[in-house]
Motif scaffolding. Structure first.
Motif, short mmCIF file in Angstrom:
data_model
loop_
_atom_site.label_atom_id
_atom_site.label_comp_id
_atom_site.label_asym_id
_atom_site.label_seq_id
_atom_site.Cartn_x
_atom_site.Cartn_y
_atom_site.Cartn_z
N VAL A 147 -59.91 -30.30 32.57
CA VAL A 147 -59.72 -29.15 31.69
C VAL A 147 -58.93 -29.54 30.45
CG1 VAL A 147 -59.70 -27.64 33.71
CG2 VAL A 147 -57.53 -28.39 32.71
N ILE A 148 -58.99 -28.67 29.46
CA ILE A 148 -58.10 -28.77 28.30
C ILE A 148 -56.90 -27.90 28.63
CG2 ILE A 148 -57.82 -28.30 25.85
CD1 ILE A 148 -60.87 -28.68 25.57
N LEU A 149 -55.75 -28.52 28.81
CA LEU A 149 -54.56 -27.83 29.30
C LEU A 149 -53.57 -27.53 28.18
CD1 LEU A 149 -52.77 -26.82 31.68
CD2 LEU A 149 -51.86 -29.16 31.81
N ILE A 150 -53.11 -26.26 28.13
CA ILE A 150 -52.01 -25.86 27.25
C ILE A 150 -50.78 -25.66 28.13
CG2 ILE A 150 -51.20 -24.17 25.57
CD1 ILE A 150 -54.15 -23.40 25.14
N ALA A 151 -49.73 -26.41 27.85
CA ALA A 151 -48.54 -26.35 28.71
C ALA A 151 -47.28 -26.41 27.86
CB ALA A 151 -48.56 -27.47 29.74
N GLU B 259 -57.81 -33.02 27.78
CA GLU B 259 -56.96 -33.00 26.59
C GLU B 259 -55.70 -32.21 26.94
OE1 GLU B 259 -57.55 -34.39 23.62
OE2 GLU B 259 -59.70 -34.85 23.65
N LEU B 260 -54.54 -32.70 26.52
CA LEU B 260 -53.28 -32.02 26.82
C LEU B 260 -52.64 -31.55 25.52
CD1 LEU B 260 -51.01 -31.18 28.76
CD2 LEU B 260 -50.07 -33.50 28.53
N ILE B 261 -52.40 -30.25 25.45
CA ILE B 261 -51.75 -29.66 24.28
C ILE B 261 -50.41 -29.10 24.73
CG2 ILE B 261 -51.92 -27.90 22.49
CD1 ILE B 261 -54.97 -28.17 22.77
N LEU B 262 -49.32 -29.57 24.10
CA LEU B 262 -47.98 -29.19 24.50
C LEU B 262 -47.29 -28.40 23.40
CD1 LEU B 262 -46.86 -32.54 26.19
CD2 LEU B 262 -47.66 -30.45 27.30
N THR B 263 -46.56 -27.39 23.82
CA THR B 263 -45.81 -26.54 22.90
C THR B 263 -44.56 -26.03 23.61
OG1 THR B 263 -46.00 -24.67 21.36
CG2 THR B 263 -47.04 -24.43 23.52
N GLY B 264 -43.62 -25.48 22.86
CA GLY B 264 -42.43 -24.91 23.49
C GLY B 264 -41.31 -25.91 23.67
N ASP B 265 -40.20 -25.43 24.25
CA ASP B 265 -38.99 -26.24 24.37
C ASP B 265 -39.16 -27.50 25.22
OD1 ASP B 265 -37.82 -24.31 22.85
OD2 ASP B 265 -36.54 -23.47 24.44
N THR B 266 -40.07 -27.46 26.19
CA THR B 266 -40.20 -28.58 27.12
C THR B 266 -41.30 -29.56 26.73
OG1 THR B 266 -41.71 -27.27 28.47
CG2 THR B 266 -39.38 -27.22 29.07
N PRO C 144 -55.18 -38.51 29.32
CA PRO C 144 -55.69 -37.73 28.19
C PRO C 144 -54.83 -37.88 26.93
CG PRO C 144 -54.44 -36.31 29.61
CD PRO C 144 -54.49 -37.65 30.30
N ALA C 145 -55.46 -37.62 25.80
CA ALA C 145 -54.72 -37.58 24.55
C ALA C 145 -53.78 -36.39 24.56
CB ALA C 145 -55.69 -37.48 23.37
N ILE C 146 -52.62 -36.54 23.94
CA ILE C 146 -51.61 -35.47 23.92
C ILE C 146 -51.43 -34.98 22.48
CG2 ILE C 146 -49.20 -34.88 24.40
CD1 ILE C 146 -49.19 -37.15 26.47
N THR C 147 -51.54 -33.67 22.31
CA THR C 147 -51.34 -33.04 21.01
C THR C 147 -50.10 -32.17 21.07
OG1 THR C 147 -53.73 -32.99 20.61
CG2 THR C 147 -52.36 -31.54 19.24
N MET C 148 -49.17 -32.37 20.17
CA MET C 148 -47.93 -31.60 20.12
C MET C 148 -48.05 -30.53 19.03
SD MET C 148 -46.13 -33.25 22.44
CE MET C 148 -44.39 -32.90 22.16
N VAL C 149 -47.80 -29.28 19.39
CA VAL C 149 -47.93 -28.17 18.45
C VAL C 149 -46.71 -27.26 18.59
CG1 VAL C 149 -49.38 -26.26 17.67
CG2 VAL C 149 -50.44 -28.26 18.72
N ASP C 150 -46.07 -26.92 17.49
CA ASP C 150 -44.87 -26.09 17.53
C ASP C 150 -45.18 -24.64 17.87
OD1 ASP C 150 -43.15 -28.16 16.96
OD2 ASP C 150 -43.29 -27.87 14.80
N ASP C 151 -46.18 -24.07 17.24
CA ASP C 151 -46.48 -22.65 17.35
C ASP C 151 -47.46 -22.39 18.49
OD1 ASP C 151 -46.47 -19.86 16.05
OD2 ASP C 151 -48.61 -20.33 16.14
N PHE C 152 -47.20 -21.33 19.28
CA PHE C 152 -48.05 -21.04 20.44
C PHE C 152 -49.48 -20.72 20.01
CE2 PHE C 152 -49.85 -18.08 23.58
CZ PHE C 152 -49.70 -18.83 24.74
N LYS C 153 -49.64 -19.90 18.99
CA LYS C 153 -50.99 -19.55 18.55
C LYS C 153 -51.73 -20.78 18.07
CE LYS C 153 -53.63 -16.57 15.43
NZ LYS C 153 -53.60 -15.48 14.42
N GLU C 154 -51.04 -21.65 17.34
CA GLU C 154 -51.67 -22.87 16.85
C GLU C 154 -52.09 -23.77 18.01
OE1 GLU C 154 -52.63 -23.52 13.77
OE2 GLU C 154 -51.89 -21.51 13.27
N ALA C 155 -51.34 -23.71 19.11
CA ALA C 155 -51.69 -24.49 20.29
C ALA C 155 -53.02 -24.01 20.87
CB ALA C 155 -50.59 -24.41 21.34
#
Length: 462
Positions: A357-361, A383-390, A408-419
């Motif tokens: 899966v493409i995971l948002i965590a 694909e791993l998309i990470l956002t939030g304090d952790t 998987p490749a890791i994408t770091m995104v500050d904003d939840f909607k952008e994630a």
């Protein structure tokens, strides 16, 4: 029932009562106390602006308000203090008040004193809301007047006025609610235990001890349902004062609930063996939901027929924010698992799908180690998309996993909607996008439900 709700309220007449926290569980309590003619001080860290019309309403009903950062510094003279569930009972202000004679209690503790009907209580690190809901709905299907509440979001103390001895109460209990409980339900269920809420609990030992409190005060004839596959819950057998019913997805049991030939079976202590529920009848995906059904079946044994269990399982689609399909768009399915506020819960969610899966965590830091999540991400995530304090902690856990080489490749995104939008951009027909944060929501949201609703709104707006 130790005493009726009317007798309890009468015992408070002439006493000054403080209720700490003007929230979901305590607002109905405050109103009930005021209607009974009891002097109530409603206390909260928030001010009138943040509380909205609730504070004004309570004041109009006769409550004295104590709001602001120092709201715990004005407890002198109160005979009874109700704490909100997430508040530690050993805060210096609460200890000082008790030393001066105040009684510290909670809405749930009083409920256990005055409830006139049998109580089934569920706790655990994961699966407790779904298990609690399944139990309640099975009892309803069997014809019982059933009251569902507790940590699941509905306070029950005010409902005791209309409860009858033949009714059933089903409650979900958190470790915070259990810390000071001195009574246990007739039937207690512990789904599993794993590190959780270590931002509030002083240690894992304290967390486990709080969970054990759900059954420590049981009496002969009561029952505790325990997960045989979980080392921590299995260790509870040495502490249980009443009967134990085990459930196991991994081991055949001489007595208890277990798997056999792709079905859930129940072996009674008298030697009776029966097939209760074929796995093919369970609509909910995931092996963790098989365990939830096992726990529920053990809890309602003797109250609900196997036929009712099967009929229910074929149609029950789950609880909101728990691996719920939001929509399918351009061949991509979007699932909301916002309830997953711990790594173990996210791991269970990942294992529910038969494809990567493409995971948002990512989210609020409860100081839980993310190391166990690393191997599961490598195995189940495309694909791993990470956002939030952790986000950084989770990335470090995945990148530090043996054998990780960028997949998987890791994408770091500050904003939840952008994630969420980033996940949508990466998705191709046939993919699954899963919000399963492995963290609490408090870094950006009021609670997991608000986070899940925000996710749904973004996805439905794509």
């Amino acid at each position: 029932m130790e005493l009726s709700i009317h007798e309890y309220l009468s015992s408070l007449k002439g006493k000054k009562v403080a209720v700490l926290g003007i929230g979901v569980s305590n607002t109905p309590l405050i109103k009930m106390l005021l209607r009974a003619g009891i002097k109530v001080t409603a206390c909260d860290k928030s001010d009138c602006v943040k509380l909205g019309g609730v504070a004004e309403e309570l004041e109009s009903l006769g409550a004295e308000l104590c709001l602001g950062e120092d709201y715990l510094d004005h407890l002198k003279g109160h005979s009874v203090i109700f704490r909100t569930p997430g508040m530690r009972p050993d805060l210096p202000q609460l200890v000082a008040a008790q030393e001066k004679g105040a009684l510290l209690t909670s809405e749930m503790e009083v409920f256990f004193r005055v409830c006139p009907c049998p109580i089934i209580a569920v706790t655990g690190s994961d699966g407790k809301t779904t298990t609690t809901t399944i139990i309640a709905k099975l009892l309803e299907a069997a014809g019982y007047s059933t009251y569902l509440g507790g940590n699941i979001g509905q306070p029950l103390l005010t409902d005791t006025v209309g409860m009858e001895p033949g009714d059933m109460a089903v409650v979900e209990l958190s470790s915070f609610q259990l810390m000071t409980m001195d009574r246990s339900p007739h039937i207690a269920v512990v789904t599993n235990l794993a590190p959780n809420h270590l931002d509030v609990h002083k240690s894992m030992g304290e967390y486990v001890s709080a969970k054990a409190n759900v059954f420590l005060h049981q009496k002969p004839g009561d029952k505790v349902v325990l997960n045989f596959d979980n080392p921590l819950t299995r260790s509870f057998q040495e502490l249980a004062p009443a009967g134990i019913t085990w459930f196991s997805r991994q081991e055949p049991l001489e007595t208890g609930v277990y798997l056999k030939n792709d079905a859930i079976w129940y072996n009674s202590a008298d030697g009776t063996r029966r097939e209760v529920l074929p796995l093919s009848d369970i609509l909910l995906p995931g092996v963790h939901n098989i365990e939830n059904y096992m726990a529920a079946i053990a809890a309602v044994d003797g109250f609900v027929s196997d036929g009712i269990v099967r009929d229910f399982a074929r149609t029950f689609g789950g609880v909101e924010h728990r691996i719920k399909l939001v929509r399918e768009r351009n061949g991509v399915k979007y699932y909301n698992d916002s309830i997953a506020s711990s790594p173990s819960r996210t791991i269970a969610g990942l294992r529910s799908f038969d494809q990567k899966v493409i995971l948002i965590a990512g989210g609020y830091d409860k100081h839980i180690p993310f190391d166990p999540l690393g191997p599961e991400v490598m195995e189940h995530v495309k694909e791993l998309i990470l956002t939030g304090d952790t986000a950084e902690k989770i990335r470090a856990a995945v990148e530090g996993t043996k054998g990780y080489a960028g997949d998987p490749a890791i994408t770091m995104v500050d904003d939840f909607k952008e994630a969420v939008l980033a996940a949508d951009q990466l998705a191709k027909p046939g993919d699954i996008v899963l919000l399963s944060p492995a963290c609490a929501s408090f870094d950006r949201f009021k609670n997991f439900a608000q986070r899940g609703e925000t996710f749904k709104q973004i996805v439905l707006g794509l």
